[in-house]
Design an enzyme around this catalytic site. Structure first.
Site, PDB file in Angstrom:
ATOM      1  N   ASP A  57       0.850  -1.186   0.000  1.00 16.90           N
ATOM      2  CA  ASP A  57       0.000   0.000   0.000  1.00 16.90           C
ATOM      3  C   ASP A  57       0.886   1.236   0.000  1.00 16.90           C
ATOM      4  O   ASP A  57       2.002   1.202   0.533  1.00 16.90           O
ATOM      5  CB  ASP A  57      -0.917   0.010   1.228  1.00 16.90           C
ATOM      6  CG  ASP A  57      -2.170   0.843   1.024  1.00 16.90           C
ATOM      7  OD1 ASP A  57      -3.264   0.272   0.922  1.00 16.90           O
ATOM      8  OD2 ASP A  57      -2.046   2.088   0.938  1.00 16.90           O
ATOM      9  N   TYR A 171     -12.994   7.342 -13.152  1.00 10.94           N
ATOM     10  CA  TYR A 171     -12.932   6.014 -12.545  1.00 10.94           C
ATOM     11  C   TYR A 171     -13.512   4.973 -13.501  1.00 10.94           C
ATOM     12  O   TYR A 171     -12.940   3.891 -13.677  1.00 10.94           O
ATOM     13  CB  TYR A 171     -13.707   6.031 -11.235  1.00 10.94           C
ATOM     14  CG  TYR A 171     -13.712   4.728 -10.477  1.00 10.94           C
ATOM     15  CD1 TYR A 171     -12.589   4.302  -9.777  1.00 10.94           C
ATOM     16  CD2 TYR A 171     -14.860   3.934 -10.431  1.00 10.94           C
ATOM     17  CE1 TYR A 171     -12.597   3.111  -9.054  1.00 10.94           C
ATOM     18  CE2 TYR A 171     -14.883   2.746  -9.717  1.00 10.94           C
ATOM     19  CZ  TYR A 171     -13.747   2.341  -9.031  1.00 10.94           C
ATOM     20  OH  TYR A 171     -13.766   1.160  -8.328  1.00 10.94           O
TER      21      TYR A 171
END
Length: 265
Positions: A57, A171
């Site tokens: 991450d 997106y």
């Protein structure tokens, strides 16, 4: 860089032993965006079934928090838009584990803007993480996955890739690109003889921070419809677990919608 297939025979007997244990026992699996949300649920489900999970991450503190709660897990700081960080991450994985069996490209961001509201900078940022990050993951990890003898790639797309979603223009574009890239990747692997398969997961509304943010931008009737069909991150994680496992060994190129029937309602 050509895949090194010389180690395939050495690893295959180990796989036969693993099959009698957890569903993904001993598999080395890299999950991006695993510090939160769907990625965290994926990491937890895989670890529960015996995988050695790399929790990657950009938020390193979150990655460490998740990894510390899992058996045999390792945390990595990874900005998926940076090619050198991908290369360094793979080198670290190979140093520690000696192989990579599966890649879950989960990292993504959304900005809730229509085509008229979205700036070029905003559009590029969303596509850099959600589409370019997936591209870099596939490109960087493909040789190691091929060398594993039965590599699995799971690319997380979205129902936004197949439905009109005006409030998430960039997106939707990025997740549509994930679908197209994955199809091309599969054909490439088949043509090159790489023992790597790839499948796509298209989640609908699930209880994550990103979805909760999206509710603020949706019309009330759409928001209520999404909530009626909403699932938990664990529901997506169960599907990812199946796609990483050898139970799905004949599944290649699947585009699996997981939205409790909302797209067909």
């Amino acid at each position: 860089m050509a895949a090194d297939l010389s180690r395939v025979k050495r690893w295959q007997p180990e796989r036969l032993v693993m099959a009698a244990k957890g569903r993904v026992e001993g598999k080395v699996v890299l999950v991006t965006g695993a510090g939160h949300g769907l990625g965290q649920a994926d990491a937890e489900a895989l670890a529960r079934e015996g995988a050695r999970v790399i929790v990657a991450d950009v938020d390193e503190q979150a990655a460490r928090r998740v990894a510390e709660a899992l058996p045999a897990a390792m945390a990595l700081h990874l900005d998926v838009t940076c090619e050198t960080q991908w290369q360094a991450s793979l080198a670290k994985i190979m140093q520690v584990h000696g192989r990579l069996d599966a890649l879950v490209n989960n990292a993504g961001i959304a900005r809730f803007e229509t085509v008229e509201q979205s700036s070029l900078e905003s559009f590029r940022r969303v596509t850099a993480v959600s589409a370019e990050g997936t591209f870099l993951g596939c490109k960087t990890c493909l040789p190691a996955l091929a060398a594993s003898g039965a590599g699995s790639i799971v690319n997380i797309a979205s129902v936004a890739a197949i439905r009109g979603n005006p409030a998430a223009f960039a997106y939707s574009a990025a997740k549509g690109a994930v679908l197209s890239m994955t199809r091309s990747l599969i054909v490439h692997c088949q043509q090159q003889g790489y023992p790597v398969r790839a499948n796509m997961v298209l989640p609908g509304s699930h209880d994550t921070e990103m979805v909760r943010q999206a509710y603020h931008f949706a019309a009330p009737e759409l928001r209520e419809a999404a909530r009626r069909h909403e699932g938990k991150p664990q529901h997506v994680a169960d599907l990812v677990l199946f796609l990483v496992s050898d139970e799905s060994i004949r599944l290649n190129g699947a585009e699996i919608v997981i939205d409790n029937g909302r797209t067909v309602a």
